[in-house]
Write a protein that holds these residues in place. Sequence first.
Motif, PDB file in Angstrom:
ATOM      1  N   ILE A   6     -37.240 100.476 -61.625  1.00 18.91           N
ATOM      2  CA  ILE A   6     -36.318 101.537 -61.230  1.00 18.91           C
ATOM      3  C   ILE A   6     -34.923 101.109 -61.646  1.00 18.91           C
ATOM      4  CG2 ILE A   6     -35.342 102.806 -59.295  1.00 18.91           C
ATOM      5  CD1 ILE A   6     -38.035 102.510 -57.921  1.00 18.91           C
ATOM      6  N   THR A   7     -34.260 101.985 -62.389  1.00 23.18           N
ATOM      7  CA  THR A   7     -32.913 101.725 -62.873  1.00 23.18           C
ATOM      8  C   THR A   7     -31.935 102.602 -62.100  1.00 23.18           C
ATOM      9  OG1 THR A   7     -33.813 101.263 -65.059  1.00 23.18           O
ATOM     10  CG2 THR A   7     -31.451 101.681 -64.915  1.00 23.18           C
ATOM     11  N   PHE A   8     -30.861 102.001 -61.643  1.00 20.26           N
ATOM     12  CA  PHE A   8     -29.852 102.702 -60.866  1.00 20.26           C
ATOM     13  C   PHE A   8     -28.595 102.880 -61.714  1.00 20.26           C
ATOM     14  CE2 PHE A   8     -32.562 100.483 -57.935  1.00 20.26           C
ATOM     15  CZ  PHE A   8     -32.761 101.381 -56.910  1.00 20.26           C
ATOM     16  N   SER A   9     -27.889 103.978 -61.465  1.00 13.92           N
ATOM     17  CA  SER A   9     -26.613 104.199 -62.143  1.00 13.92           C
ATOM     18  C   SER A   9     -25.675 104.944 -61.201  1.00 13.92           C
ATOM     19  CB  SER A   9     -26.812 104.997 -63.433  1.00 13.92           C
ATOM     20  OG  SER A   9     -27.323 106.279 -63.148  1.00 13.92           O
TER      21      SER A   9
ATOM     22  N   SER B  82     -28.044  98.090 -62.339  1.00 13.96           N
ATOM     23  CA  SER B  82     -28.942  97.488 -61.348  1.00 13.96           C
ATOM     24  C   SER B  82     -30.368  97.925 -61.647  1.00 13.96           C
ATOM     25  CB  SER B  82     -28.563  97.919 -59.929  1.00 13.96           C
ATOM     26  OG  SER B  82     -27.297  97.423 -59.575  1.00 13.96           O
ATOM     27  N   THR B  83     -31.291  96.973 -61.513  1.00 10.65           N
ATOM     28  CA  THR B  83     -32.703  97.239 -61.766  1.00 10.65           C
ATOM     29  C   THR B  83     -33.525  96.608 -60.655  1.00 10.65           C
ATOM     30  OG1 THR B  83     -32.288  97.115 -64.140  1.00 10.65           O
ATOM     31  CG2 THR B  83     -34.567  97.000 -63.443  1.00 10.65           C
TER      32      THR B  83
ATOM     33  N   LEU C   9     -33.896  92.913 -59.281  1.00 11.52           N
ATOM     34  CA  LEU C   9     -33.922  91.873 -60.308  1.00 11.52           C
ATOM     35  C   LEU C   9     -32.537  91.613 -60.865  1.00 11.52           C
ATOM     36  CD1 LEU C   9     -37.065  93.182 -62.202  1.00 11.52           C
ATOM     37  CD2 LEU C   9     -36.975  91.426 -60.428  1.00 11.52           C
ATOM     38  N   GLU C  10     -31.817  92.686 -61.155  1.00 13.25           N
ATOM     39  CA  GLU C  10     -30.482  92.578 -61.741  1.00 13.25           C
ATOM     40  C   GLU C  10     -29.533  93.492 -60.989  1.00 13.25           C
ATOM     41  OE1 GLU C  10     -30.562  93.601 -65.844  1.00 13.25           O
ATOM     42  OE2 GLU C  10     -32.260  92.311 -66.275  1.00 13.25           O
ATOM     43  N   SER C  11     -28.305  93.042 -60.829  1.00 12.46           N
ATOM     44  CA  SER C  11     -27.274  93.876 -60.236  1.00 12.46           C
ATOM     45  C   SER C  11     -25.931  93.208 -60.443  1.00 12.46           C
ATOM     46  CB  SER C  11     -27.522  94.087 -58.743  1.00 12.46           C
ATOM     47  OG  SER C  11     -26.533  94.928 -58.208  1.00 12.46           O
TER      48      SER C  11
ATOM     49  N   LEU D  71     -23.397  90.962 -56.583  1.00 12.43           N
ATOM     50  CA  LEU D  71     -24.006  89.626 -56.549  1.00 12.43           C
ATOM     51  C   LEU D  71     -24.995  89.439 -55.407  1.00 12.43           C
ATOM     52  CD1 LEU D  71     -20.922  87.420 -57.496  1.00 12.43           C
ATOM     53  CD2 LEU D  71     -22.782  88.203 -58.956  1.00 12.43           C
ATOM     54  N   TRP D  72     -24.689  89.934 -54.226  1.00  9.91           N
ATOM     55  CA  TRP D  72     -25.562  89.710 -53.076  1.00  9.91           C
ATOM     56  C   TRP D  72     -26.792  90.617 -53.084  1.00  9.91           C
ATOM     57  CZ3 TRP D  72     -25.200  94.278 -50.461  1.00  9.91           C
ATOM     58  CH2 TRP D  72     -24.008  94.977 -50.532  1.00  9.91           C
ATOM     59  N   MET D  73     -26.935  91.494 -54.068  1.00 17.55           N
ATOM     60  CA  MET D  73     -28.127  92.339 -54.177  1.00 17.55           C
ATOM     61  C   MET D  73     -29.201  91.707 -55.059  1.00 17.55           C
ATOM     62  SD  MET D  73     -28.130  94.996 -52.304  1.00 17.55           S
ATOM     63  CE  MET D  73     -29.492  95.890 -53.015  1.00 17.55           C
ATOM     64  N   ARG D  74     -28.848  90.717 -55.849  1.00 22.27           N
ATOM     65  CA  ARG D  74     -29.829  90.073 -56.722  1.00 22.27           C
ATOM     66  C   ARG D  74     -30.886  89.365 -55.884  1.00 22.27           C
ATOM     67  NH1 ARG D  74     -25.614  87.312 -60.876  1.00 22.27           N
ATOM     68  NH2 ARG D  74     -24.770  89.267 -61.712  1.00 22.27           N
ATOM     69  N   ARG D  75     -32.147  89.585 -56.242  1.00 26.01           N
ATOM     70  CA  ARG D  75     -33.320  88.944 -55.620  1.00 26.01           C
ATOM     71  C   ARG D  75     -33.526  89.370 -54.164  1.00 26.01           C
ATOM     72  NH1 ARG D  75     -36.488  87.969 -59.275  1.00 26.01           N
ATOM     73  NH2 ARG D  75     -37.622  86.537 -57.983  1.00 26.01           N
ATOM     74  N   ILE D  76     -32.968  90.501 -53.744  1.00 27.85           N
ATOM     75  CA  ILE D  76     -33.195  91.022 -52.395  1.00 27.85           C
ATOM     76  C   ILE D  76     -34.430  91.915 -52.417  1.00 27.85           C
ATOM     77  CG2 ILE D  76     -32.270  92.627 -50.651  1.00 27.85           C
ATOM     78  CD1 ILE D  76     -30.890  89.990 -50.515  1.00 27.85           C
ATOM     79  N   ASP D  77     -35.295  91.766 -51.432  1.00 30.08           N
ATOM     80  CA  ASP D  77     -36.458  92.638 -51.255  1.00 30.08           C
ATOM     81  C   ASP D  77     -36.141  93.624 -50.149  1.00 30.08           C
ATOM     82  OD1 ASP D  77     -37.766  91.105 -53.109  1.00 30.08           O
ATOM     83  OD2 ASP D  77     -38.973  90.010 -51.657  1.00 30.08           O
TER      84      ASP D  77
END
Length: 141
Positions: free
Chosen positions: A81-84, A102-103, A126-128, A131-137
Amino acid sequence: MKLILAALLFILKLSLFAQSNQFAGDYTRSLSGENHKLEYALTLNQDGTFEFHYYSYIQGGTPQEVNKYGKGKWSAKDNLITFSSDKKTDFDEKNTLDFSHSTARFVTKNPRDKSDKIVKTKLQFLESEILWMRRIDIFKV
């Protein structure tokens, strides 16, 4: 011939719409400890838009309580899922988070897996550029 072509296009459109139904919904995550609390809430709407809310309370932090919001559009390809976010329409005094670039991966139990293993449906960022959104489930409600 036109009728057959129209029917095929209609079926294709329905299958694409049905695929987005599995991703749409509410996702949340709450982390807390003795002196802190973090909450993430993401809503993926059927129309391809999303809304995000982040809340944090950290005792002794400056500031102690923080609310951050973001909104924009999302699209799905396979399980990604890609966000924009559009700087002109998605940002205001309240919505300040930029989800562009962000993906997240949509993770669910494989339908062929017949074991009793429980796999919670989630989005794994996976990507954002946040910074604090990376690797968040964030788990689906």
